[in-house]
Structure formats: C-alpha cells, structure tokens
Write a protein that holds these residues in place. Sequence first.
Motif, short mmCIF file in Angstrom:
data_model
loop_
_atom_site.label_atom_id
_atom_site.label_comp_id
_atom_site.label_asym_id
_atom_site.label_seq_id
_atom_site.Cartn_x
_atom_site.Cartn_y
_atom_site.Cartn_z
N VAL A 132 50.04 86.86 38.54
CA VAL A 132 50.50 85.90 37.53
C VAL A 132 51.81 86.34 36.88
O VAL A 132 52.63 85.50 36.50
N PHE A 133 52.05 87.65 36.78
CA PHE A 133 53.32 88.11 36.24
C PHE A 133 54.46 87.91 37.25
O PHE A 133 55.58 87.57 36.88
N PHE A 134 54.17 88.14 38.52
CA PHE A 134 55.19 88.00 39.56
C PHE A 134 55.75 86.59 39.62
O PHE A 134 56.94 86.39 39.88
N TYR A 135 54.89 85.60 39.36
CA TYR A 135 55.35 84.21 39.40
C TYR A 135 56.59 83.98 38.56
O TYR A 135 57.51 83.24 38.94
N THR A 143 59.87 87.60 17.99
CA THR A 143 60.70 88.60 18.63
C THR A 143 60.07 89.02 19.96
O THR A 143 58.86 88.82 20.18
N VAL A 144 60.87 89.61 20.82
CA VAL A 144 60.36 90.08 22.11
C VAL A 144 59.25 91.11 21.92
O VAL A 144 58.21 91.03 22.58
N ARG A 190 63.92 82.72 40.59
CA ARG A 190 65.23 83.33 40.74
C ARG A 190 65.64 83.50 42.20
O ARG A 190 66.83 83.71 42.47
N PHE A 191 64.67 83.41 43.12
CA PHE A 191 65.05 83.67 44.51
C PHE A 191 64.40 82.74 45.53
O PHE A 191 64.74 82.81 46.72
N THR A 192 63.49 81.85 45.14
CA THR A 192 62.87 80.96 46.13
C THR A 192 62.48 79.62 45.52
O THR A 192 62.01 79.56 44.37
N SER A 193 62.69 78.57 46.29
CA SER A 193 62.27 77.23 45.85
C SER A 193 60.77 77.04 46.02
O SER A 193 60.24 75.99 45.65
N LEU A 194 60.09 78.04 46.56
CA LEU A 194 58.63 77.99 46.67
C LEU A 194 57.96 78.57 45.42
O LEU A 194 56.79 78.95 45.46
N SER A 195 58.70 78.62 44.34
CA SER A 195 58.12 79.11 43.08
C SER A 195 56.93 78.26 42.66
O SER A 195 55.98 78.76 42.04
N HIS A 196 56.94 76.97 43.01
CA HIS A 196 55.81 76.09 42.70
C HIS A 196 54.54 76.56 43.43
O HIS A 196 53.44 76.49 42.89
N LEU A 197 54.74 77.04 44.65
CA LEU A 197 53.60 77.57 45.42
C LEU A 197 53.09 78.84 44.77
O LEU A 197 51.87 79.07 44.70
N ALA A 256 49.89 85.59 31.04
CA ALA A 256 50.86 85.03 31.98
C ALA A 256 51.91 84.20 31.26
O ALA A 256 53.12 84.31 31.53
N MET A 257 51.48 83.34 30.34
CA MET A 257 52.41 82.47 29.63
C MET A 257 53.33 83.27 28.73
O MET A 257 54.54 83.01 28.66
N ALA A 258 52.78 84.25 28.02
CA ALA A 258 53.61 85.06 27.12
C ALA A 258 54.64 85.86 27.92
O ALA A 258 55.82 85.94 27.53
N PHE A 259 54.21 86.45 29.02
CA PHE A 259 55.13 87.19 29.88
C PHE A 259 56.23 86.28 30.41
O PHE A 259 57.41 86.66 30.45
N ASN A 260 55.85 85.07 30.81
CA ASN A 260 56.84 84.11 31.31
C ASN A 260 57.88 83.78 30.25
O ASN A 260 59.08 83.65 30.54
N ARG A 261 57.44 83.64 29.01
CA ARG A 261 58.39 83.32 27.93
C ARG A 261 59.38 84.47 27.71
O ARG A 261 60.55 84.23 27.41
N ILE A 262 58.90 85.71 27.87
CA ILE A 262 59.80 86.86 27.73
C ILE A 262 60.83 86.86 28.86
O ILE A 262 62.04 86.98 28.63
N VAL A 263 60.35 86.72 30.08
CA VAL A 263 61.22 86.80 31.26
C VAL A 263 62.24 85.66 31.28
O VAL A 263 63.40 85.86 31.67
N ASP A 264 61.83 84.47 30.85
CA ASP A 264 62.70 83.29 30.95
C ASP A 264 63.47 82.98 29.67
O ASP A 264 64.10 81.92 29.57
N ARG A 265 63.45 83.88 28.70
CA ARG A 265 64.03 83.52 27.40
C ARG A 265 65.52 83.19 27.47
O ARG A 265 66.01 82.33 26.72
N ARG A 266 66.26 83.85 28.37
CA ARG A 266 67.70 83.56 28.47
C ARG A 266 67.93 82.15 29.00
O ARG A 266 68.77 81.41 28.47
#
Length: 302
Positions: free
Chosen positions: A136-139, A99-100, A144-151, A70-80
């Motif tokens: 865990v990947f969807f999180y 690298t990616v 990008r689209f909801t303030s309920l990302s914390h949920l 989950a953490m590694a995927f998050n780092r890829i998705v959020d790298r920009r």
Amino acid sequence: MATGTAPLNAMTRGWRQTRIILEMIKFEHTVFMLPFALMAAVIAGRHAWPIFWAKIPWILVAMVGARSAAMAFNRIVDRRFDALNPRTASRALPAGQLTVPQVAVFTVISSALLVWAAAMLNPLALALSPVALAVVFFYSYTKRFTSLSHLALGIALSIAPVGAWIAITGHIAAPALWLGGAVVCWLFGFDILYAMQDTEFDRSNGLHSMPARVGPARALALSRFSHIVMVFLLAMTGISAHLGAIYFVGVGLVAILIAYEQSLVKPNDLSKINLAFFTLNGYISVGLFVLTLVDVTWGILR
C-alpha cells in the motif's frame, strides 16, 4: 482561570486536529474497502460463526489501520503535487493545516494498529502484515513512473478481502482470489474515471495515468472493459464459494450500477464524476456486502 481552561483548550485543539486528519485521509471512504473485506470474512466464516464473531473486531481494526496508514503516507509523498494542483491544493498538508511530522506520526500509529490487529488474528496474518504495508505504501510512488498506477491501487486494496479471508481461515482459497481480482478490476476501472479530472495536470507535471497516456476516450473504454471483467470475477467468486441466488442477484445489481456509473462519465463531460466515483461505488460495495450476508445467513438457517 487560565490553568483551568488549559486542558479544555488542549482537548479542543486535539479534536480539531483529529477532524483535520480524518478529513485528510477521507475516512468516510473506508466504505470502499471495508465491505469487500467483510464479504470475504462472512463467506470464509459461514461454517464457523463463533470464529467469525470473535475475529471480526480485529479485522475491522486491521482494515482501518491499513487504509489510514496508506492514505496518510500518500498525502506525505504527494504533497508537492497536491500543492500545484488546484483540485488538491486545499488538502491539509499543502494548506498548512498539518505538518509532515504530525502526519508521519499518524502513519506510524496506523501501521502499528494493523500489525497489532494482525497479531491478534493468526500467525500468517501477522507475517503478511509488513508485506501489506509495503504494497500500500509502494502505490504512492507508482504514478511517477507508470500509467498502471491504477492497477497498483487495485492490488493494494485487494489486500482487504484476501487478508480478511486469511484472518478467518489462516490460509488462502480460490474464492478469496476471485474476490480480490474483482476488487482489482473495480478499483482499476473507477480510478481511471477519477484520474480523468487531472489529465492535463498529469501531462504537464510528468505524472503517469491512463487518461494522460492514451487520452480520455481510450482510457474510458479501458475502464469499461475492466468493470465488465469485475462483474465476471464476482460471479466466479459466487460459483467457487457455492453461494446462493441472493448473492447472484447482488452481482446483477452491481452490473446495473456499474453500467449506470459508466454512463455518467464522458470524455468531454466530467460534471457527474462525484456521483459516479463516490455515491455509486458506495452503493456497490455496501449493497453487495448486505446481499452476501443475507445469502450466507439464509444458507445457514435453512
């Protein structure tokens, strides 16, 4: 000479890359998730200690695999966004330390580790492992689209105790759901606190969070309410599982630590956010697990 040093140099590089990866995924923060998974396993396995001890290594492997993926995927998705944010620009991907493709391989290996461990536990755990990975990947996309990302983060991490319960018993029961709900509220509350550091960045970059949407003061109030609900759900976990006084002492201590954590953070003062987010939450999860283990062990020995 060069031939003899090549394997050593390769090992050195490999160890350096491993350290960078572990730092990237904040491996030490597994302490936030693992104690609640172990709590669920201890409670579920208290009437069958041989089963508990046989399965606990695989539960540990599954939890580490799931969180690492989950953490590694998050780092890829959020790298920009990480590259644009001064607070996160030094992370491994935006800083060019990894690298990616390297992080993607690590994500695949960690995911396979979860599925393998789930297969060693029981058929239901195996069947649900892809669902756990999907959640865990969807999180990583929710901000990008909801303030309920914390949920969404809370739901992702609540998989740990529910999954551990399933691993031990092969089914879901009320205590696992109460405990999972407590984890949702815990994460929801303290992730809001952490997101207060990026309120202006989120607003200016089209990202969604509670502090960015409603402002730090209202977000802080919502965080505090969520943590109150968390304590209630922990109490319900103990009631539904028929736990003893030692466990409820632990719940009381959690309430005290949560109150202290909340007192450290103010809308216009985030100077103590690391103490509130990292140190105290580690005490909360580990402390409650230890007291749960003592309570269950005492109940068995009586």
